[in-house]
Design an enzyme around this catalytic site. Structure first.
Site, PDB file in Angstrom:
ATOM      1  CD  GLU A   1      33.551  38.025  34.360  1.00  0.00           C
ATOM      2  OE1 GLU A   1      32.994  38.482  33.348  1.00  0.00           O
ATOM      3  OE2 GLU A   1      34.338  38.683  35.048  1.00  0.00           O
TER       4      GLU A   1
ATOM      5  CB  CYS B   1      36.920  44.077  29.353  1.00  0.00           C
ATOM      6  SG  CYS B   1      35.808  42.674  29.591  1.00  0.00           S
TER       7      CYS B   1
HETATM    8  O1  FUB Z   1      37.443  43.342  35.725  1.00  0.00           O
HETATM    9  C1  FUB Z   1      37.847  43.823  34.451  1.00  0.00           C
HETATM   10  C2  FUB Z   1      37.317  42.935  33.381  1.00  0.00           C
HETATM   11  O2  FUB Z   1      35.906  42.899  33.413  1.00  0.00           O
HETATM   12  C3  FUB Z   1      37.713  41.488  33.496  1.00  0.00           C
HETATM   13  O3  FUB Z   1      38.973  41.202  32.992  1.00  0.00           O
HETATM   14  C4  FUB Z   1      36.625  40.815  32.751  1.00  0.00           C
HETATM   15  O4  FUB Z   1      36.541  39.451  33.040  1.00  0.00           O
HETATM   16  C5  FUB Z   1      35.414  41.582  33.191  1.00  0.00           C
HETATM   17  O5  FUB Z   1      34.940  41.094  34.395  1.00  0.00           O
HETATM   18 ZN    ZN Z   2      36.640  40.918  28.267  1.00  0.00          ZN
END
Ligand code: FUB
Ligand code: ZN
Length: 620
Positions: free
Chosen positions: A308, A401
């Site tokens: 990511e 999230c």
């Molecule tokens: O790790 C918490 C959240 O989940 C991150 O900010 C997002 O990218 C997802 O991986």
């Molecule tokens: Zn998110």
């Protein structure tokens, strides 16, 4: 009974009087529901927040709390940080109460805050995955457990609720957890940072709200300790966690995009309170890296699905863009803090506007209850659906999230419209609104009437005893700006000054334009995008004849772009014949004819079923 909001009902309220710009409280900026931002905020209130509340039940987040205290026999569900979905939703509710005074969520708040209180241990600890599933990991695997990340969202929600209406039951829970973190990790004690930044910005907000210096010191310590190799980074590597270099030396935005951008919001918050120049200098370098070399045209971040993560400079593939919704939200938070910190708001405000009207507007469907997690700038016709990058918006995600993050951002968005300085009111975002003018600027109400960015006219009215000095942001793309019928130029800082006594009309240039990318952006070379004002446009297959494939279009930037019905833009494109060969000779064959093309705002894509889409259109 409806609630009366407090005068401090806004996020990011610096305590030190360092910034020339003072945020306005959410109730002081009332967005008109007929306007674009106001309409979105109303949909957020009517559809999105309630949807998030319902999903907390059906996804198991609330049961995760109940099972810790024996009120549910359900197994733990979701990722380790699922508690944060609840806290983000509470924060959304808090700002919504500040905005509208609604009592719709009072009983729900009583219920969930009571639940969190029962789950909290006498020590102050509350994190259901640790308490209910892996107690042995408590503070033992900080690189992955997200304990301080979850605490950060708890703190932000608690501060929001108390700032909004003076409700402090969640604040007592949050401060007890913050005190525990301070006893364990505060100055002079154990060294530890969280694998996912978030606690930094939250602790600064807690300091601002309570005046307790320990919270600022703890935030500062979290910033100071990052990049010292404290995290067990494993195969992900130190850059994923922004642990590869001390914050003051890390010039490039790298690694997991949301982590980097939340960290930067927190670092900028620490600077806003302490004034340390080295932090601001590092943040300015980081901001240039993220925005001038790594940001998508839509205001999205994260070129790689893997980890990511941010990509290299100019690595901006449209189709494989990760572009997580949370990354853009984090950047709104950070850019707003940079606006406050530098006192040079134009670039930051323009970025926030781009993010809101493109990446974030597209992240939620017209229904307000379906969401994108990844926000690519191209959808191929045969693109497979992935969990976090589906072809169509989803009601929820196993890693959820983004949806409640959007809900809390929209509930607070009026706070980003304007600021006051010692001698003027600065308008950063144009939106239909009524704005209470601070007393030191003469008081009264500034009425802003506009359907921007559907239309470029912004009508302003202020009736008071003395003229109101306004600083009106002139976006960089507005090549012909008009004030009361006469051409007008911004000052060097990008703002047009007006002493408003009565009414005035600002007209921003919404002529459609072709946009190119930097020549080093290989994935975008030989392609153009259409923009209108702050909006990026795209073409969807659904708007083309059945026998014309979107991916066969070739545009010519000499072709006129014509604004048509609603917010659409019309142009023409040549069509390539459907060649079979994957590789072949170099000449371009456009013999298959010409077609009329309708482009729509990227913000609106994907609302008519699953259809191929692209922002960047080839010119060769
Ligand atoms: O790790 C918490 C959240 O989940 C991150 O900010 C997002 O990218 C997802 O991986
Ligand atoms: Zn998110």
């Amino acid at each position: 009974m409806t609630h009366l909001a407090t005068e401090r009902a806004a996020p990011a309220l610096p305590r030190a009087a360092r910034s020339p710009h003072q945020p306005l409280a959410i109730p002081a900026v009332r967005l008109g529901e007929g306007g674009v931002l106001g309409g979105w905020q109303r949909r957020n209130a009517e559809a999105t927040i309630g949807h998030c509340v319902a999903q907390l039940e059906s996804s198991g987040v609330l049961d995760n709390f109940r099972r810790v205290v024996g009120e549910s026999g359900a197994p733990y569900r979701g990722f380790v940080f699922a508690d944060s979905d609840l806290y983000k939703t509470i924060e959304a509710v808090a700002w919504e109460i500040a905005r509208s005074g609604t009592d719709r969520w009072d009983a729900w708040l009583d219920d969930v805050i009571g639940l969190v209180a029962r789950v909290q241990e006498p020590s102050g600890y509350v994190m259901t995955w640790i308490q209910g599933v892996h107690p042995e990991k408590r503070f033992a695997e900080l690189h992955w457990t997200h304990e301080m990340y979850v605490a950060g969202h708890l703190i932000q929600a608690a501060v929001a609720l108390d700032r909004a209406v003076g409700r402090d039951d969640l604040l007592r829970i949050a401060t007890a957890f913050a005190d525990l973190l301070d006893r364990r990790f505060g100055p002079g004690r154990e060294e530890g940072v969280c694998g996912h930044p978030e606690i930094e910005t939250a602790l600064v907000e807690l300091y601002r709200h309570t005046g307790v210096e320990r919270y600022l010191a703890l935030a500062q310590r979290m910033v100071d300790l990052r990049g010292r190799g404290l995290l067990k980074v494993g195969n992900l590597g130190a850059t994923y966690f922004q642990d590869h270099a001390p914050v003051r030396q890390a010039r490039d935005a790298v690694g997991h995009a949301v982590r980097q951008l939340y960290l930067n919001a927190g670092v900028t918050d620490v600077h806003l309170e302490t004034g340390e120049p080295a932090l601001l200098e590092a943040m300015q370098a980081q901001w240039d890296s993220a925005h001038h070399r790594k940001m998508y045209l839509t205001g999205a971040f994260g070129s790689r699905h893997r980890d990511e993560a941010f990509g290299d400079d100019y690595e901006l593939p449209s189709d494989r863009a990760y572009a997580e919704t949370c990354a853009t939200i984090a950047d709104v938070h950070w850019s707003w803090r940079m606006l406050l910190a530098t006192g040079e708001p134009a670039a930051y405000a323009e970025t926030i506007e781009r993010e809101l009207h493109n990446a974030l507007a597209a992240a939620v469907g017209d229904d307000g209850t379906t969401f994108f997690y990844a926000n690519p700038l191209q959808l191929r016709p045969d693109r497979f659906s992935e969990e976090n990058a589906p072809r169509e918006r989803r009601a929820w995600y196993s890693c959820a999230c983004c949806p409640p993050n959007l809900a809390r951002l929209l509930a607070q968005v009026s706070a980003y419209v304007a600021t006051s300085t010692d001698d003027e009111l600065a308008l950063h975002l144009y939106a239909d609104a009524e704005i209470d003018v601070p007393a030191h600027l003469g008081g009264g109400v500034l009425r802003v009437e506009t359907s921007y960015p559907d239309d470029g006219a912004v009508r302003l009215r202020h009736d008071g005893d003395r003229p109101l000095r306004l600083a009106l942001r002139v976006p960089s793309w507005s090549s012909r700006t008009v004030l009361d019928g006469a051409p007008a130029e911004a000052d060097a800082d990008g703002y047009l000054r007006v002493d408003l006594a009565g009414a005035a009309t600002l007209e921003l240039d919404l002529a459609p334009r072709w946009t190119r990318a930097h020549h080093r952006a290989d994935a975008l070379r030989g392609a153009r995008a259409i923009e209108v004002g702050p909006r990026v446009y795209c073409v969807e297959q659904v708007d083309l004849p059945d026998d014309v494939a979107l991916d066969d279009l070739v545009v010519d930037e000499r072709a006129p772009l014509v604004r048509a019905d609603g917010a659409t833009v019309r142009t023409t494109a040549a069509v390539r014949p459907r060649a079979d060969a994957l590789y072949g000779p170099t000449e371009q064959d456009l013999s298959a004819g010409e077609v009329a093309v309708v482009a729509i705002p990227f913000a609106r894509w994907g609302n008519r079923g699953s259809s191929a889409m692209r922002v960047w259109l080839p010119v060769v």
